[in-house]
Scaffold this active site. Structure first.
Site, mmCIF file in Angstrom:
data_model
loop_
_atom_site.group_PDB
_atom_site.id
_atom_site.type_symbol
_atom_site.label_atom_id
_atom_site.label_comp_id
_atom_site.label_asym_id
_atom_site.label_seq_id
_atom_site.Cartn_x
_atom_site.Cartn_y
_atom_site.Cartn_z
ATOM 1 N N TYR A 158 -6.435 -4.107 -5.925
ATOM 2 C CA TYR A 158 -6.727 -3.936 -4.499
ATOM 3 C C TYR A 158 -5.616 -4.547 -3.646
ATOM 4 O O TYR A 158 -5.063 -3.893 -2.751
ATOM 5 C CB TYR A 158 -8.075 -4.607 -4.216
ATOM 6 C CG TYR A 158 -8.498 -4.742 -2.779
ATOM 7 C CD1 TYR A 158 -8.983 -3.654 -2.067
ATOM 8 C CD2 TYR A 158 -8.462 -5.986 -2.148
ATOM 9 C CE1 TYR A 158 -9.413 -3.806 -0.747
ATOM 10 C CE2 TYR A 158 -8.897 -6.143 -0.844
ATOM 11 C CZ TYR A 158 -9.367 -5.049 -0.145
ATOM 12 O OH TYR A 158 -9.801 -5.210 1.147
ATOM 13 N N LYS B 215 -2.933 -2.662 -1.147
ATOM 14 C CA LYS B 215 -2.781 -3.057 0.253
ATOM 15 C C LYS B 215 -1.321 -3.426 0.534
ATOM 16 O O LYS B 215 -0.762 -3.048 1.569
ATOM 17 C CB LYS B 215 -3.687 -4.248 0.577
ATOM 18 C CG LYS B 215 -5.184 -3.922 0.594
ATOM 19 C CD LYS B 215 -5.589 -3.140 1.830
ATOM 20 C CE LYS B 215 -7.088 -2.916 1.931
ATOM 21 N NZ LYS B 215 -7.464 -2.015 3.028
ATOM 22 N N SER C 80 -5.346 -7.582 3.439
ATOM 23 C CA SER C 80 -6.275 -8.599 2.960
ATOM 24 C C SER C 80 -5.565 -9.801 2.380
ATOM 25 O O SER C 80 -4.426 -9.713 1.886
ATOM 26 C CB SER C 80 -7.163 -7.968 1.883
ATOM 27 O OG SER C 80 -7.836 -8.949 1.152
HETATM 28 N N1 NAD Z 1 -14.660 -7.204 5.209
HETATM 29 C C1 NAD Z 1 -13.713 -7.978 4.705
HETATM 30 O O1 NAD Z 1 -13.933 -9.135 4.319
HETATM 31 C C2 NAD Z 1 -12.318 -7.442 4.604
HETATM 32 C C3 NAD Z 1 -11.315 -8.330 4.292
HETATM 33 C C4 NAD Z 1 -10.042 -7.848 4.203
HETATM 34 C C5 NAD Z 1 -9.799 -6.511 4.418
HETATM 35 N N2 NAD Z 1 -10.786 -5.649 4.705
HETATM 36 C C6 NAD Z 1 -10.479 -4.250 4.918
HETATM 37 O O2 NAD Z 1 -11.064 -3.810 6.124
HETATM 38 C C7 NAD Z 1 -11.430 -2.441 6.013
HETATM 39 C C8 NAD Z 1 -12.886 -2.251 6.348
HETATM 40 O O3 NAD Z 1 -13.637 -3.127 5.528
HETATM 41 P P1 NAD Z 1 -15.239 -3.164 5.552
HETATM 42 O O4 NAD Z 1 -15.638 -4.542 5.250
HETATM 43 O O5 NAD Z 1 -15.724 -2.495 6.778
HETATM 44 O O6 NAD Z 1 -15.529 -2.264 4.275
HETATM 45 P P2 NAD Z 1 -16.721 -1.222 4.025
HETATM 46 O O7 NAD Z 1 -16.768 -0.995 2.562
HETATM 47 O O8 NAD Z 1 -17.954 -1.665 4.724
HETATM 48 O O9 NAD Z 1 -16.194 0.092 4.766
HETATM 49 C C9 NAD Z 1 -15.263 0.943 4.167
HETATM 50 C C10 NAD Z 1 -15.705 2.377 4.485
HETATM 51 O O10 NAD Z 1 -14.752 3.276 3.895
HETATM 52 C C11 NAD Z 1 -15.473 4.413 3.488
HETATM 53 N N3 NAD Z 1 -14.704 5.134 2.456
HETATM 54 C C12 NAD Z 1 -14.410 4.720 1.202
HETATM 55 N N4 NAD Z 1 -13.780 5.698 0.542
HETATM 56 C C13 NAD Z 1 -13.666 6.760 1.392
HETATM 57 C C14 NAD Z 1 -13.115 8.061 1.269
HETATM 58 N N5 NAD Z 1 -12.527 8.469 0.125
HETATM 59 N N6 NAD Z 1 -13.172 8.894 2.339
HETATM 60 C C15 NAD Z 1 -13.751 8.485 3.484
HETATM 61 N N7 NAD Z 1 -14.299 7.250 3.648
HETATM 62 C C16 NAD Z 1 -14.250 6.394 2.612
HETATM 63 C C17 NAD Z 1 -16.769 3.870 2.934
HETATM 64 O O11 NAD Z 1 -17.756 4.885 2.919
HETATM 65 C C18 NAD Z 1 -17.063 2.734 3.890
HETATM 66 O O12 NAD Z 1 -17.939 3.137 4.911
HETATM 67 C C19 NAD Z 1 -11.072 -2.038 4.595
HETATM 68 O O13 NAD Z 1 -9.797 -1.432 4.595
HETATM 69 C C20 NAD Z 1 -11.028 -3.336 3.860
HETATM 70 O O14 NAD Z 1 -10.149 -3.250 2.744
HETATM 71 C C21 NAD Z 1 -12.063 -6.098 4.810
#
Ligand code: NAD
Ligand code: NAD
Lengths: 320, 320
Positions: free
Chosen positions: B148, B152, B124
């Site tokens: 966070y 990462k 991120s």
């Molecule tokens: N969406 C963004 O803007 C963004 C930006 C940078 C990085 N990211 C990264 O991309 C990835 C996906 O992001 P997203 O937006 O889909 O997030 P999200 O929160 O929608 O999805 C994350 C999923 O991880 C699951 N999760 C959390 N803890 C868990 C555990 N202990 N065991 C099993 N599952 C677990 C949650 O239930 C959720 O469904 C993440 O790693 C996030 O850090 C997202």
């Protein structure tokens, strides 16, 4: 002032202990207690007025530092580590000693509420790597190409985050290549950086395995110890936003090292250095960055060596 | 081709599943099996010829992924994470989910001999911080100012090291701020970056809490998913020496976002955005870097959005 040192039986640990005992104070406060921790029991300092404990402990054992942290030390020097070759050979050992034990120490500080304890760790030039610029600075990314450097870089991040959260007052100093190390040559790829000066100064032969135009970024053991001490004295607020940076080494070529050797000890000393190129060593060390703009360290008052002559003269002075 | 996705029930996970099902292949090979892992059970895809398992698992439980890794998947998308607010609020939770579970996954790949498995993780823009230059590039240091981002950044280092050692084929993509996210506004400081476009396009009111000259680095959900797919297709050797870098977002000001909204949806849409400056939000987001030279991503063939208009039009197209 109660000071804890992990890795206290090691090269830097022992020099630091001696320097602290000589000074008798740190950050304007008299040193009243020293706790020296190493898997090998450190020699007990016998100094009136300073209570010393020498504990033979493996810092990777869960909870092993609890009694030490319970005593609420003011300063912790965390120097215990397995060095680069060992960490590369054994990933698990390196992760356990270099990373997990550091994390456990941070967690211990958190659990014991040591928010004000100054925790000083030594990181390394080995944390740099990859497509480096000509001159590195405080914003150059750490792209380590070895597990030791990876583990050090992860510790930097964690110490920074725990400190940012106010759980401890962490400070990380990245050390340049140290020269002149006393003692014998060792298996480190950088061993020659001490050998080619130390051995001739001791009337012995040395081998130079690298081209003489190779550049290195170096610091004397004396200046490293001064930096560790200064690292405990700089106010907390000055370390933010990121609490790890390179110390001000000096950039030298092997040719300059030999020239300085000649100036101080004569042409005969220089003639004791045999040039036997070693491709493996050259390949490793020629990847190490040698030019840094160490603005943050200088702003915080850290000082490097003036020149090679000073480094050599300090070695001769300390030896006698 | 067997693909495992952690965090498969999440925002990106669900979009990725749908995209993979639409394509039916990855890296030139037919997808025959999907294993969808999330603490919340992901919806089961019903597609002929693809065997799917939807496992409700907490990836922080030791050994929980062993049966999955035993099946020797070809590609693992590791998307499970707790997001920035939660990781800042609960250090232990963030460390456990964002860092320890990633480490356990790496160890699992090592234990099961999955040297050739392609492991793709999302990092991120939150990993950046501190005294940043005007334009960031692939050698800009990660000095995260939140837990966070710290977690990462630590994962990036570890994935890089395990990959360098040949234990797995890891790849980390740093994602720009994603806009336009479908759904409702959430508690993220960046929520407005989607709201000020999405709500007016849905004939609803939105609040803009930041000055209109604020710059952001953004990417559409569609391009992020394309990047995740491309991330599994780039040859292994192209990722060295450091297997994490920023994706090619585009730099936009809030004013430009509103202008593009007007072009696509008319002045009335723009008039649905109320400007109510919020100092707290402004303080957070104005620290996020907005200008990047993403040379490495482009060299490896990753593509960003052309402009805001394209982002808005894609949102309208997908919505209908
Ligand atoms: N969406 C963004 O803007 C963004 C930006 C940078 C990085 N990211 C990264 O991309 C990835 C996906 O992001 P997203 O937006 O889909 O997030 P999200 O929160 O929608 O999805 C994350 C999923 O991880 C699951 N999760 C959390 N803890 C868990 C555990 N202990 N065991 C099993 N599952 C677990 C949650 O239930 C959720 O469904 C993440 O790693 C996030 O850090 C997202
Ligand atoms: N000397 C250098 O050139 C240099 C350069 C950069 C960084 N550093 C760092 O400075 C610190 C000190 O370096 P040094 O040169 O004194 O190294 P050293 O090897 O002489 O000392 C390290 C000490 O740590 C101890 N130790 C190792 N594992 C332990 C364990 N599990 N439990 C308890 N003690 C353990 C060893 O017994 C040893 O005495 C290390 O963190 C090192 O990574 C040194």
């Amino acid at each position: 002032m109660h000071i804890v040192i992990t890795g206290a039986a090691g090269f830097l640990g022992q020099r630091l202990v001696n320097q602290l005992l000589d000074r008798g104070e740190l950050n304007g406060k008299a040193i009243t207690r020293l706790t020296l921790i190493d898997q090998v029991e450190a020699p007990r300092p016998e100094v009136a007025g300073i209570e010393s404990d020498c504990l033979a402990l493996d810092i990777t054992v869960p909870g092993v530092l609890d009694p030490v942290l319970q005593a609420r030390p003011d300063v912790i020097y965390h120097l215990a580590a397995v060095v680069s070759g060992a960490a590369e050979e054994d990933l698990d050992l390196g992760m356990r000693v270099n990373f997990d034990a550091t994390r456990a120490l941070l967690e211990g500080c958190r659990a014991h509420g040591l928010a004000g304890t100054r925790l000083i760790m030594a990181s390394s030039v080995a944390a740099y790597g990859g497509d480096l610029p000509e001159v590195l600075d405080d914003m150059t990314a750490l792209h380590p190409q070895n597990s030791y450097g990876t583990q050090k870089a992860m510790c930097e991040l964690l110490i920074n985050d725990y400190s940012r959260r106010g759980l401890v007052d962490g400070r990380v100093l990245r050390l340049p290549t140290i020269t002149i190390r006393p003692g014998r040559p060792n298996a480190a790829a950088s061993s020659f950086a001490s050998s080619i000066l130390r051995e001739p100064l001791n009337d012995e032969e040395a081998v130079c395995p690298v081209p003489t135009d190779l550049e290195m970024f170096v610091m004397s053991p004396g200046k490293v110890i001064e930096a560790l001490i200064h690292g405990a004295e700089v106010p907390r607020a000055d370390w933010a936003p990121f609490r790890a940076f390179m110390l001000p080494g000096i950039t030298v070529t092997v040719a300059e090292m030999l020239e300085a050797l000649g100036e101080v000890a004569g042409a005969e000393a220089v003639s004791r250095v045999r040039h036997e190129p070693d491709e493996a060593i050259t390949a490793i060390v020629s990847n190490w960055p040698a030019r840094f703009d160490t603005a943050k360290a200088r702003r915080l008052g850290f000082e490097g060596d003036r020149d090679l002559r000073e480094i050599i003269e300090a070695f001769i002075r300390e030896r006698s």
